[in-house]
Design an enzyme around this catalytic site. Structure first.
Site, PDB file in Angstrom:
ATOM      1  N   ALA A  84       0.853  -1.179   0.000  1.00 39.12           N
ATOM      2  CA  ALA A  84       0.000   0.000   0.000  1.00 39.12           C
ATOM      3  C   ALA A  84       0.894   1.235   0.000  1.00 39.12           C
ATOM      4  O   ALA A  84       2.099   1.140   0.209  1.00 39.12           O
ATOM      5  CB  ALA A  84      -0.923   0.013   1.211  1.00 39.12           C
ATOM      6  N   GLU A 138       0.989   5.516   1.243  1.00 41.21           N
ATOM      7  CA  GLU A 138       0.377   6.480   2.149  1.00 41.21           C
ATOM      8  C   GLU A 138       0.165   7.855   1.552  1.00 41.21           C
ATOM      9  O   GLU A 138       0.091   8.839   2.297  1.00 41.21           O
ATOM     10  CB  GLU A 138       1.257   6.621   3.404  1.00 41.21           C
ATOM     11  N   GLU A 173      -0.603   2.623   7.022  1.00 40.53           N
ATOM     12  CA  GLU A 173      -0.670   3.732   6.062  1.00 40.53           C
ATOM     13  C   GLU A 173      -1.340   4.955   6.674  1.00 40.53           C
ATOM     14  O   GLU A 173      -0.953   6.085   6.383  1.00 40.53           O
ATOM     15  CB  GLU A 173      -1.404   3.290   4.791  1.00 40.53           C
ATOM     16  N   HIS A 177       1.120   6.857   8.838  1.00 39.54           N
ATOM     17  CA  HIS A 177       2.071   7.628   8.043  1.00 39.54           C
ATOM     18  C   HIS A 177       1.640   9.084   7.872  1.00 39.54           C
ATOM     19  O   HIS A 177       2.474   9.930   7.525  1.00 39.54           O
ATOM     20  CB  HIS A 177       2.222   7.015   6.651  1.00 39.54           C
TER      21      HIS A 177
END
Length: 881
Positions: free
Chosen positions: A267, A269, A303, A306
């Site tokens: 993924a 961020e 994420e 982040h």
């Protein structure tokens, strides 16, 4: 890379950017093969940068259409253009630059920059993908405010997303439309994101601790709209946890997640618009296992966290990558621990660290948490940067205590909000908040390798004194032959050998005991700690909770390990004692197998195993972990020369003999735990895990009764966890039930790509002799695509990295197979190709015959021509290191 040796980039050569970009206005006219990008950059000279006359902007795979400076079109004599950059000659101190480029998203198989996934446009710009969109200062310390206008055909792409908040939208000619997004926070270009397509929306809201309402939007392909609830629940839990634990509140009006099918990583961020690999978003009981439910919650949290540790405060240069990733992994680990079982989470994290990071520390790609150099930054998204980086942050938390650590993190965010900073800035905030001098601790960031800590102990019964002498050394790694001592927090306790009770801990010179658990600060090559008032012979419980990422050599006997399994008050160390006992037994069986001796069953281990099966007081999830044997990858790290065949034979023999010796208890446990209603709550997951561990052992017996048990569970399973557990047990058997179950699984799930990834993996890791031929056949299956990273990892990656006995077959066909795939992927997706290479990089650990075959394949890759930087760096370091 075609011909020339690529440039090595060094941390010591860092200089600030010569120019700053204050404002970025982007306009995208989306088209599958000819997207036009117009960028307007407000640029000024950086007073802290080197005085240069020219401005060099990064760019790759771009078609330059036009360049204008302060409204004046530039001609070929005003700039230099090559495959990697656009350099503007003799620029003024402040100016506005306009650049028009054209890109081909459909042809972008590298999946960096702007590309197509299942008919939707999406981006991946970390680490250096933005240069595939337009010419720019593609470095993390070039931070600017972005405004983005996206234009596309409305019928095909009704959804147009980018970072920040939407500020304008409207209709255009020829059935097109636009949306303009404005991000109020300065960011580096690696956090830029764009998504356009026809996606379904799952939405909710979250009210922050200051009372603001945030719109939460999760976009997926329409067919997956029923698989979003868990991800949304995880997001809301993460937002609440970050407010309560770190005081961090979300800062935009909208938070978006988009799930895509083609993604190189897990993924990303991007500020306000996270782009996810769909496997870390989509879940319902029938399609996702319990482990996947947990992964999704952890990655969603990672994420989101982040937003502060990575976005609001970012890294100055890519050498500082662990500044955001190590810190954020620590944060997501703590989040997951608070959402479930802290002990089980710690066990899972340490198992992963040992399986991936310890071998990395001992191989040709070994590097510090903060690397000193790289050729291709994509190769340094590693377990060392992430997982070992998290362990370094965890050690700070252990040394300083929770309260001081929280003050340090608050100070870090306050000091550096909106800045691109370094590891030193993070540690300095911790020093200031705690009043501690952490100069010596910083060595963890600059020194590669896994430290080995040995413990020597002596008990003087007459004086009631217990002496613990610790020694540390770190083996040489590439470029670092000499190592200095590290600050190692060693959590420990003493347990009375007479009664199994914890003993009070009082170091010589202290006025009174400090309890029965403490952390020793071990910072010299050799250090002795003397405890007084020890009234009975103790057995030390060392490195509790795995308080430092080290290898511990404590010299425990088998009876002592069994004692710790029974009496240690630290749940992690109880598990660890069992793992160490099992490892000793398996390695003994390896020696017997190599010598041609018959293999038996160790009574100490078997007795301890039986006692675990009878223990109904232990958390089922923890018991499931305790019953599992160390995997072959971890065991291989304990061998001087890896013998895959003997290791496989020894471990399988132990599983079978334990299953046979404890068949009645395993069957009773399985029956007791069967029939529960499905739930994703922690207790239910733990019971399922324990039930399926029992089934896995019984499946090793491979007789009519146990095969029927596995087949019956597969047929009646109402959730993917039970279905996969049964199918996994059957997948290793040359029985008709295996083929029936695999066919039924495919028939049911052939329209679900993520579930089919499981089907591919199960066949790739089968222990049956013909597995490589089966993997080759499956590469021609209509559901497989070499262009999709998930498919590559689920089939090719699973076989090469998770099936050591078949991959390392003595004839070397597994090595040839992997080399062929790396050469093929080098031209399509170099990032995936480089990561796939890992099993070949450890060639020096094996016998001479396998070494030669693995090295030959590395040389064949090297000599194949046209290697991308990603692949070249891994191959060249593997051959040199």
């Amino acid at each position: 890379m075609a011909g020339d040796t690529p440039q090595t980039i060094h941390l010591k050569d860092y200089t600030p950017p010569p120019f700053l970009i204050e404002q970025v206005d982007l306009r995208f006219q989306l088209d599958e093969t000819a997207t036009k990008v117009h960028s307007t950059l407000v640029v000024r000279r950086n007073p802290a940068g080197q005085p240069v006359a020219h401005l060099r902007l990064d760019g790759q795979a771009l078609r330059l259409l036009a360049v204008a400076l302060d409204g004046h079109d530039l001609g070929p004599n005003d700039y230099r253009l090559d495959d990697e950059s656009l350099t503007l000659l003799d620029v003024p101190d402040a100016f506005t630059l306009e650049v028009d480029t054209e890109i081909n998203p459909k042809g972008n198989t590298a999946l960096e920059g702007l590309y197509l996934s299942s008919g939707n446009f999406c981006t991946q710009c970390e680490a250096e993908g933005f240069r595939r969109i337009t010419y720019y200062l593609d470095r993390p310390d070039a931070m600017a405010r972005f405004t983005t206008r996206v234009e596309a055909d409305k019928a095909r792409y009704p959804l147009l997303l980018s970072n920040g908040n939407p500020v304008a939208s409207g209709e255009l000619e020829n059935g097109r439309h636009f949306v303009t997004w404005e991000d109020p926070f300065p960011k580096p270009c690696y956090l830029f994101a764009l998504v356009a397509g026809d996606l379904a929306l799952h939405e909710d809201t979250f009210t922050t601790m200051s009372g603001r309402e945030v719109a939460l939007r999760l976009y997926v392909e329409h067919r997956n709209i029923d698989q979003c609830a868990h991800a949304m629940r995880s997001l809301k839990r993460a937002m609440k946890w970050d407010e309560e634990t770190f005081g961090r509140e979300y800062d935009l009006d909208i938070y978006m997640i988009v799930a895509v099918s083609d993604f190189n990583m897990g993924a990303m961020e991007n500020k306000g618009l996270n782009v996810f690999n769909a496997k870390y978003v989509l879940a319902r009981p029938e399609t996702a296992t319990d482990h996947e439910y947990q992964w999704i919650e952890g990655v969603i949290g990672h994420e989101y966290f982040h937003n502060w540790s990575g976005n609001r405060v970012t890294c100055r240069d890519w050498f500082q990558l662990s500044l955001k990733e190590g810190f954020t992994v620590f944060r997501d680990q703590e989040f997951s621990a608070d959402m479930g079982s802290r002990a089980v989470k710690r066990i899972q994290d340490v198992r992963d660290l040992r399986a991936r990071q310890f071998p990395e520390d001992g191989g040709p790609m070994a590097h510090p948490v903060r690397p000193e150099s790289y050729i291709e930054i994509n190769n340094f998204y590693t377990a060392t940067v992430y997982e070992k980086g998290a362990e370094v942050v965890r050690m700070l938390h252990t040394l300083l205590g929770g309260e001081a650590f929280r003050k340090g993190s608050d100070l870090y965010f306050e000091r550096h909000d909106g800045q691109a900073v370094t590891v030193e800035d993070f540690v300095a905030a911790m020093e200031r908040a705690s009043g501690r001098d952490l100069a010596s601790f910083r060595r963890w960031y600059s020194q590669a390798g896994t430290p080995v800590v040995s413990a020597e102990r002596h008990y003087d019964a007459a004086a009631q004194r217990f002496t613990l002498t610790l020694r540390q050394h770190t083996p040489p790694t590439p470029g670092q032959p000499e190592k200095g001592p590290l600050v190692i927090p060693l959590a420990m306790g003493l347990i009375g050998a007479d009664d199994g009770r914890p003993l009070p801990l009082q170091l010589e010179g202290e006025a009174a005991p400090v309890g029965d658990h403490r952390v020793l600060e071990f910072s010299a090559a050799e250090q002795t700690f003397t405890f007084v008032g020890v009234t009975q012979a103790p057995i030390p419980s060392l490195l509790r909770g795995f308080s430092a990422p080290v290898k511990l050599e404590a010299g425990y006997s088998d009876p002592e390990l069994a004692f710790l399994m029974a009496f240690d008050g630290d749940e992690f160390n109880r598990w660890e004692a069992g793992q160490q006992l099992a490892a000793k037994v398996i390695l003994g069986l390896v020696a017997d197998h190599q010598a041609g001796r018959s293999l038996g069953l160790d009574e100490t281990l078997s007795t301890a195993f039986g006692e675990l099966l009878a223990d109904r007081e232990v958390d089922p999830a923890l018991l499931a972990e305790a019953l599992a044997l160390p995997d072959e990858g971890y065991l291989a790290e304990l061998m001087t020369v890896v013998d895959p065949d003997a290791l496989f034979a020894a471990r399988q023999h132990l599983r079978r003999t334990l299953a046979a010796a404890h068949r009645e208890r395993l069957t009773a446990l399985y029956r007791e735990l069967s029939g529960d209603a499905f739930s994703i709550e922690g207790e239910a997951m733990g019971r399922r895990a324990l039930k399926n561990v029992a089934l896995g052992y019984l499946g090793e017996l491979a007789d009519e009764e146990t095969v029927a048990l596995c087949a019956a569970q597969f047929r009646r399973a109402d959730n993917m966890t039970d279905s996969m557990a049964a199918l996994r047990a059957l997948s290793h058997l040359d029985r008709p039930e295996r083929e029936v179950a695999l066919a039924a699984f495919y028939e049911r799930w052939q329209e679900d790509p993520l579930v089919l990834d499981k089907w591919f993996s199960l066949q790739a890791v089968s222990r049956l002799p013909g597995t490589l031929d089966e993997v080759k056949r499956l590469m021609g299956h209509p559901a497989f695509s070499i262009r999709n990273p998930n498919k590559v990892r689920s089939l090719i990656g699973a076989f090469c990295a998770a099936n050591p006995v078949r991959f390392h077959a003595a004839a070397g066909e597994g090595y040839r197979f992997l080399a062929d795939r790396v050469i093929e992927l080098n031209a399509l997706n170099p990032q995936v190709a480089a990561r796939l290479l890992t099993p070949l990089t450890r060639w020096r650990r094996f016998d001479a015959a396998r070494q030669g075959k693995m090295r030959d394949e590395l040389m064949r890759i090297r000599d194949s021509g046209g290697l991308a930087k990603d692949v070249y760096e891994v191959v060249s370091k593997s051959l040199e290191g």
